[in-house]
Structures are given as structure tokens and as C-alpha cells.
Design an enzyme around this catalytic site. Structure first.
Site, short mmCIF file in Angstrom:
data_model
loop_
_atom_site.label_atom_id
_atom_site.label_comp_id
_atom_site.label_asym_id
_atom_site.label_seq_id
_atom_site.Cartn_x
_atom_site.Cartn_y
_atom_site.Cartn_z
N HIS A 102 2.44 -0.10 12.84
CA HIS A 102 2.52 -0.28 11.42
C HIS A 102 1.35 0.04 11.09
CE1 HIS A 102 5.02 -1.00 8.01
NE2 HIS A 102 4.12 -1.88 7.68
N ALA A 157 1.01 -1.26 -0.09
CA ALA A 157 -0.02 0.13 0.06
C ALA A 157 0.73 1.20 -0.12
CB ALA A 157 -0.87 0.00 1.29
N LEU A 158 2.12 1.49 0.67
CA LEU A 158 2.73 2.46 0.59
C LEU A 158 3.30 2.74 -0.82
CD1 LEU A 158 4.70 2.06 3.95
CD2 LEU A 158 3.11 3.95 3.34
N ILE A 193 -4.34 -5.02 6.96
CA ILE A 193 -4.73 -5.51 8.11
C ILE A 193 -4.19 -5.14 9.38
CG2 ILE A 193 -5.68 -7.84 9.06
CD1 ILE A 193 -5.87 -8.75 6.31
N GLU A 229 -0.24 -6.28 15.55
CA GLU A 229 0.01 -5.94 16.90
C GLU A 229 0.61 -4.71 17.03
OE1 GLU A 229 1.94 -9.34 18.49
OE2 GLU A 229 0.10 -10.64 18.04
N ASN A 261 -10.07 5.41 -3.97
CA ASN A 261 -9.36 4.81 -3.18
C ASN A 261 -9.91 3.39 -2.48
OD1 ASN A 261 -7.70 4.02 -1.26
ND2 ASN A 261 -7.26 6.11 -0.37
N ARG A 284 -15.46 -7.52 2.41
CA ARG A 284 -15.56 -6.36 1.67
C ARG A 284 -14.82 -6.56 0.25
NH1 ARG A 284 -15.66 -5.75 6.92
NH2 ARG A 284 -16.92 -3.80 7.93
#
Length: 154
Positions: A92, A60-61, A86, A89, A117, A131
Site C-alpha cells: 500500500h 495523500a490519494l 509512512i 508492512e 510537492n 523532515r
């Protein structure tokens, strides 16, 4: 008011539109389904297969820089960002979600180019899977509708 006199069918006419798709490979099972649903919806609304350019990036980045390269290249009526982040823990998740969204928005504003987006941000894989199809379809519809709106405004 722009677009107010057009019906939904007119706003979703993809004929003669050129659409670019940038897909993140991370969580590829989800992003492949997003991409498939997006492409099927674009085709269903009249976008020609030859007028869909689809590129893959690691995550994604990396999506915003590919969107920017496509915007600079020109020739697109709209772009689509596809990815899946997603929650884990660590912090990030927030970093990737916030920075990728900010990058997508910046490219859209800097180039005055609609970008749908559909980078999912979910708590777990089950939410992403729930989704993936609808958000892929939604992204295609947003890209078409906004391309037509900006054409009307321009």
C-alpha cells in the site's frame, strides 16, 4: 536565461502571489506541522494571509483531485501539496506514494501551474518528524520561486 538575472531574494518575493495549500489529514500531527511551517514561510516572504487558501483532504490519494479543482477554479499563482506517507508492512505504501506523486505532477503539467510537492514518503515516523518543518518551509519557497519564474517566462 529566465531568472538568471534575479537574485534569490527577488525569486522569493511572495508579494501579490496567491497560493493554495492542500493538506492531507492522514498522519495529521506531521501534516499540521508541515502546514504551519509552510504558512509561516509564505508569510515571511510576503504572501498575504488573505492570499493563502488552505484546504484539508483525507489522505495523500485525495490531494491531486483537490489540486485539480483549485487549478480549474483559477486565480492561484502556485499550489502546495502536503502529506505524509509512512511505509507499512504491505504494498500500500508504494501504491499511495507513486499514485499521489503522479497525480500531483499531472495536475501541474496539465494546468501549467507550479505545485510544490511536500508529500513526505518515509520509512517511519521518526523520519517524518525529522523532515516536517524543513520540508514545509521548502515547499513554500519552491511555490514562490516557481510562481515568479513562470511569471517571468509568460
Amino acid at each position: 536565461m529566465f531568472g538568471a538575472d534575479k537574485g534569490k531574494a527577488d525569486r522569493l518575493d511572495g508579494k501579490d502571489l496567491v497560493i493554495g495549500i492542500v493538506q492531507a489529514r492522514f498522519n495529521q500531527d506531521v501534516t499540521n506541522t508541515l502546514a504551519q511551517a509552510c504558512r509561516e514561510e509564505l508569510l515571511a516572504h510576503g504572501v498575504a494571509e488573505k492570499d493563502i487558501e488552505h484546504v484539508l483532504v483525507p489522505g495523500a490519494l485525495e490531494v491531486p483531485v483537490a489540486l485539480q479543482a483549485m487549478a480549474e477554479k483559477g486565480g492561484y499563482d502556485a499550489l502546495v501539496a502536503l502529506g505524509c506517507i509512512i511505509r507499512g508492512e504491505t504494498y500500500h505504501f508504494e501504491l499511495v506514494a507513486n499514485e499521489s506523486a503522479a497525480g500531483v505532477t499531472r495536475v501541474a503539467l496539465d494546468y501549467q501551474l507550479p505545485i510544490a510537492n511536500a508529500i513526505l514518503t518515509t520509512e517511519d515516523m521518526a523520519q517524518a518528524v525529522a523532515r516536517q518543518v524543513d520540508k514545509g518551509r521548502d515547499a513554500a519557497q519552491v511555490a514562490i520561486e516557481m510562481a515568479n519564474l513562470l511569471e517571468d517566462i509568460g
